[in-house]
Motif scaffolding. Structure first.
Motif, PDB file in Angstrom:
ATOM      1  N   ARG A 108       0.821  -1.226   0.000  1.00  0.00           N
ATOM      2  CA  ARG A 108       0.000   0.000   0.000  1.00  0.00           C
ATOM      3  C   ARG A 108       0.844   1.261   0.000  1.00  0.00           C
ATOM      4  N   GLY A 109       2.164   1.123  -0.038  1.00  0.00           N
ATOM      5  CA  GLY A 109       3.032   2.291  -0.208  1.00  0.00           C
ATOM      6  C   GLY A 109       3.586   2.897   1.056  1.00  0.00           C
ATOM      7  N   ALA A 110       3.592   2.139   2.157  1.00  0.00           N
ATOM      8  CA  ALA A 110       4.156   2.687   3.398  1.00  0.00           C
ATOM      9  C   ALA A 110       5.624   3.047   3.207  1.00  0.00           C
ATOM     10  N   GLY A 111       6.036   4.160   3.825  1.00  0.00           N
ATOM     11  CA  GLY A 111       7.431   4.556   3.732  1.00  0.00           C
ATOM     12  C   GLY A 111       8.330   3.680   4.580  1.00  0.00           C
ATOM     13  N   ARG A 112       7.831   3.271   5.751  1.00  0.00           N
ATOM     14  CA  ARG A 112       8.597   2.425   6.662  1.00  0.00           C
ATOM     15  C   ARG A 112       7.600   1.586   7.452  1.00  0.00           C
ATOM     16  N   VAL A 113       7.898   0.317   7.643  1.00  0.00           N
ATOM     17  CA  VAL A 113       7.003  -0.580   8.367  1.00  0.00           C
ATOM     18  C   VAL A 113       7.701  -1.082   9.627  1.00  0.00           C
ATOM     19  N   VAL A 114       7.041  -0.883  10.757  1.00  0.00           N
ATOM     20  CA  VAL A 114       7.548  -1.343  12.051  1.00  0.00           C
ATOM     21  C   VAL A 114       6.553  -2.355  12.599  1.00  0.00           C
ATOM     22  N   LEU A 115       7.009  -3.557  12.865  1.00  0.00           N
ATOM     23  CA  LEU A 115       6.166  -4.566  13.507  1.00  0.00           C
ATOM     24  C   LEU A 115       6.450  -4.528  15.000  1.00  0.00           C
ATOM     25  N   ALA A 116       5.394  -4.318  15.810  1.00  0.00           N
ATOM     26  CA  ALA A 116       5.569  -4.164  17.255  1.00  0.00           C
ATOM     27  C   ALA A 116       4.627  -5.108  17.990  1.00  0.00           C
ATOM     28  N   VAL A 117       5.196  -5.979  18.816  1.00  0.00           N
ATOM     29  CA  VAL A 117       4.407  -6.942  19.582  1.00  0.00           C
ATOM     30  C   VAL A 117       4.992  -7.066  20.985  1.00  0.00           C
ATOM     31  N   PRO A 118       4.146  -7.376  21.970  1.00  0.00           N
ATOM     32  CA  PRO A 118       4.666  -7.572  23.321  1.00  0.00           C
ATOM     33  C   PRO A 118       5.505  -8.834  23.463  1.00  0.00           C
ATOM     34  N   VAL A 119       5.097  -9.915  22.777  1.00  0.00           N
ATOM     35  CA  VAL A 119       5.758 -11.193  23.010  1.00  0.00           C
ATOM     36  C   VAL A 119       5.647 -12.079  21.765  1.00  0.00           C
ATOM     37  N   GLY A 120       6.671 -12.898  21.563  1.00  0.00           N
ATOM     38  CA  GLY A 120       6.661 -13.840  20.448  1.00  0.00           C
ATOM     39  C   GLY A 120       7.851 -14.768  20.541  1.00  0.00           C
ATOM     40  N   PRO A 121       7.770 -15.968  19.974  1.00  0.00           N
ATOM     41  CA  PRO A 121       8.882 -16.917  20.036  1.00  0.00           C
ATOM     42  C   PRO A 121      10.128 -16.359  19.345  1.00  0.00           C
ATOM     43  N   GLU A 122      11.267 -16.702  19.874  1.00  0.00           N
ATOM     44  CA  GLU A 122      12.530 -16.199  19.347  1.00  0.00           C
ATOM     45  C   GLU A 122      12.673 -16.490  17.851  1.00  0.00           C
ATOM     46  N   ARG A 123      12.352 -17.706  17.433  1.00  0.00           N
ATOM     47  CA  ARG A 123      12.548 -18.079  16.026  1.00  0.00           C
ATOM     48  C   ARG A 123      11.589 -17.306  15.122  1.00  0.00           C
ATOM     49  N   THR A 124      10.359 -17.051  15.592  1.00  0.00           N
ATOM     50  CA  THR A 124       9.397 -16.302  14.786  1.00  0.00           C
ATOM     51  C   THR A 124       9.823 -14.852  14.632  1.00  0.00           C
ATOM     52  N   VAL A 125      10.270 -14.258  15.727  1.00  0.00           N
ATOM     53  CA  VAL A 125      10.730 -12.865  15.678  1.00  0.00           C
ATOM     54  C   VAL A 125      11.908 -12.734  14.716  1.00  0.00           C
ATOM     55  N   ARG A 126      12.808 -13.687  14.782  1.00  0.00           N
ATOM     56  CA  ARG A 126      13.980 -13.640  13.910  1.00  0.00           C
ATOM     57  C   ARG A 126      13.565 -13.715  12.434  1.00  0.00           C
ATOM     58  N   ARG A 127      12.604 -14.598  12.126  1.00  0.00           N
ATOM     59  CA  ARG A 127      12.153 -14.732  10.738  1.00  0.00           C
ATOM     60  C   ARG A 127      11.459 -13.475  10.233  1.00  0.00           C
ATOM     61  N   LEU A 128      10.683 -12.815  11.103  1.00  0.00           N
ATOM     62  CA  LEU A 128       9.903 -11.658  10.675  1.00  0.00           C
ATOM     63  C   LEU A 128      10.747 -10.411  10.446  1.00  0.00           C
ATOM     64  N   ARG A 129      12.008 -10.448  10.849  1.00  0.00           N
ATOM     65  CA  ARG A 129      12.869  -9.289  10.593  1.00  0.00           C
ATOM     66  C   ARG A 129      13.065  -9.074   9.098  1.00  0.00           C
ATOM     67  N   GLY A 130      12.764 -10.092   8.300  1.00  0.00           N
ATOM     68  CA  GLY A 130      12.837  -9.935   6.858  1.00  0.00           C
ATOM     69  C   GLY A 130      11.578  -9.350   6.252  1.00  0.00           C
ATOM     70  N   SER A 131      10.502  -9.213   7.052  1.00  0.00           N
ATOM     71  CA  SER A 131       9.229  -8.716   6.541  1.00  0.00           C
ATOM     72  C   SER A 131       8.970  -7.258   6.889  1.00  0.00           C
ATOM     73  N   ALA A 132       9.681  -6.724   7.859  1.00  0.00           N
ATOM     74  CA  ALA A 132       9.481  -5.345   8.300  1.00  0.00           C
ATOM     75  C   ALA A 132      10.821  -4.628   8.356  1.00  0.00           C
ATOM     76  N   ASP A 133      10.767  -3.308   8.279  1.00  0.00           N
ATOM     77  CA  ASP A 133      11.991  -2.517   8.381  1.00  0.00           C
ATOM     78  C   ASP A 133      12.546  -2.542   9.800  1.00  0.00           C
ATOM     79  N   GLU A 134      11.656  -2.733  10.769  1.00  0.00           N
ATOM     80  CA  GLU A 134      12.058  -2.790  12.178  1.00  0.00           C
ATOM     81  C   GLU A 134      11.079  -3.696  12.911  1.00  0.00           C
ATOM     82  N   VAL A 135      11.584  -4.549  13.775  1.00  0.00           N
ATOM     83  CA  VAL A 135      10.742  -5.399  14.611  1.00  0.00           C
ATOM     84  C   VAL A 135      11.048  -5.084  16.066  1.00  0.00           C
ATOM     85  N   VAL A 136      10.004  -4.748  16.827  1.00  0.00           N
ATOM     86  CA  VAL A 136      10.131  -4.481  18.255  1.00  0.00           C
ATOM     87  C   VAL A 136       9.321  -5.526  19.000  1.00  0.00           C
TER      88      VAL A 136
END
Length: 431
Positions: free
Chosen positions: A148-176
């Motif tokens: 949809r044309g976002a300039g920057r995408v930040v994925l922010a979640v309170p909690v998630g498995p280590e392996r899932t968080v690591r994989r999602l770093r390829g889907s967003a510009d920043e993962v918190v």
């Protein structure tokens, strides 16, 4: 790290996203459970809030296996690997997509109530959920926002498995992610309270975030009565201070209006509230009915949260201080209390012992009787508290510079404790 509920998770997440404050940010919550978290993030950052409605496209004979997803504005994302592996035909794909788009349209209409979707083109978009499991929905959401044309995408979640968080770093510009354990379990296991979120709650939160907040003279509902008040809310206010006046005083009190002006200049909202109407003020029993005053102050706090979504703190003077402490003893969402020349001794010992909000008791050095009563009341308190004595001040702080000192003390107390997580470990403190 555990979270009390989704509100607590959202507030903690917002502190990790503080670097985004002041930017062109839109926060998108993933319905349903991600929206209450996103609401707190958007409120703390002063950002626009919306929902990001995503529907996975499931393989008909194995619905949990997604061959893609659809989003609003006709966005579609396909998983070529799944399509090749399942050999799902075009007709079957279209059938599934029609059903999911109908559900997407239903939810979008229900949630927004005819409001347009928040624009994302060129903006920083924060995609928020209440937690990750497989991360499939979050991954698709990030891809849709990018499309949809976002300039920057930040994925922010309170909690998630280590392996899932690591994989999602390829889907967003920043993962918190505040907590990413190796051994995860389920999202709900990381919350003390994790109730179901229904469509009505999602719609109400989105409506509240876009509803204009009243300002100026207002009538506050408090049970069967409506209380006259003066409400001021600066842009980006982190909280609202509800004033509980003493006997014979009200929203026109020059002393409390002076303190309110200082707090407004510091960016805090204020509600100068008459806890009694004109007829009731002539009844001396009601003037000293601390339980009645506390009940009405509590109703005002509920109204403030409903109208603004902001934390509430109390400023009490004289008998109003007792009402503030009584109210805070049963409402653990009150973040702090300040008393000016107050009579906390008029609150019951049981109430004083149950107050959890950090409390500052400000007394004039020449107001010796009230100073003694404050010290007696403080002996019952188990929360973080302090008695501060203003040199040369009498009960009304009419001496030059003394009221200014009170206002500065209140501002410092409120801003310091708003920066801390709510429900901190009580620690007895006095001086």
């Amino acid at each position: 790290m555990r979270f009390q509920d989704r509100r607590d998770a959202g507030r903690r997440l917002a502190r990790r996203l503080e670097h985004l404050r002041g930017r062109d940010v839109v926060v998108l919550g993933l319905p349903r459970g991600g929206v209450p978290v996103a609401y707190e993030v958007a409120r703390e950052l002063g950002a626009q809030l919306d929902a990001l409605v995503v529907r996975k496209l499931g393989v008909p004979w194995q619905p949990e296996l997604a061959f893609g997803a659809v989003g609003e504005a006709g966005v579609r994302v396909l998983n070529d690997d799944v399509l090749q592996g399942t050999r799902l035909g075009q007709d079957s794909q279209r059938t599934v997509e029609r059903a999911e788009r109908a559900e997407l349209e239903r939810r979008s209409t229900l949630y927004r109530r005819d409001r347009p979707a928040a624009p994302v083109t060129g903006r920083t978009v924060v995609v928020v959920d209440d937690g990750l499991a497989t991360g499939a929905t979050a991954e698709v959401a990030c891809r849709i926002v990018h499309d949809r044309g976002a300039g920057r995408v930040v994925l922010a979640v309170p909690v998630g498995p280590e392996r899932t968080v690591r994989r999602l770093r390829g889907s967003a510009d920043e993962v918190v992610c505040l907590q990413s354990p190796r051994f995860f379990g389920s999202v709900g296991a990381w919350y003390d309270a994790f109730p179901q979120v229904d469509d009505t709650e999602v719609a109400d939160l989105l409506a509240r975030a876009t509803r204009p907040v009243p300002d100026g003279d207002v009538d506050v509902p408090a049970g069967r009565v409506r209380l006259a008040a003066r409400f001021t809310l600066p842009d980006g206010a982190p909280a609202v201070v509800a004033f509980a006046h003493g006997s014979g005083s009200g929203r026109h009190s020059p002393r409390n209006r002076y303190v309110a002006d200082v707090l407004n200049r510091a960016g805090l909202g204020t509600l100068l509230l008459d806890l009694l109407n004109e007829e009731e003020e002539r009844d001396r029993h009601k003037v000293f009915d601390i339980v009645l005053l506390a009940r009405r102050l509590g109703k005002a706090a509920l109204w403030l949260r409903s109208e603004t979504g902001l934390p509430v703190v109390y400023f009490g003077a004289s008998t109003g201080a007792a009402a503030a402490l009584e109210a805070a003893s049963v409402d653990f969402d009150i973040r702090a209390v300040v008393s000016r020349g107050g009579r906390p001794d008029l609150a019951t010992p049981a109430a004083l012992a149950h107050v959890r909000a950090p409390t500052l008791l400000v007394v004039g050095s020449l107001d010796t009787r009230v100073l003694g009563l404050n010290r007696l009341a403080a002996d019952w308190m188990r929360c973080d508290h302090r008695i501060t004595v203003v040199p040369g001040a009498t009960h009304l702080f009419e001496e030059p510079g003394t009221l200014s000192t009170v206002a500065d003390l209140a501002r410092e107390w409120f801003t310091a404790h708003l920066a801390l997580p709510p429900f901190g470990t009580p620690a007895r403190r006095s001086a």
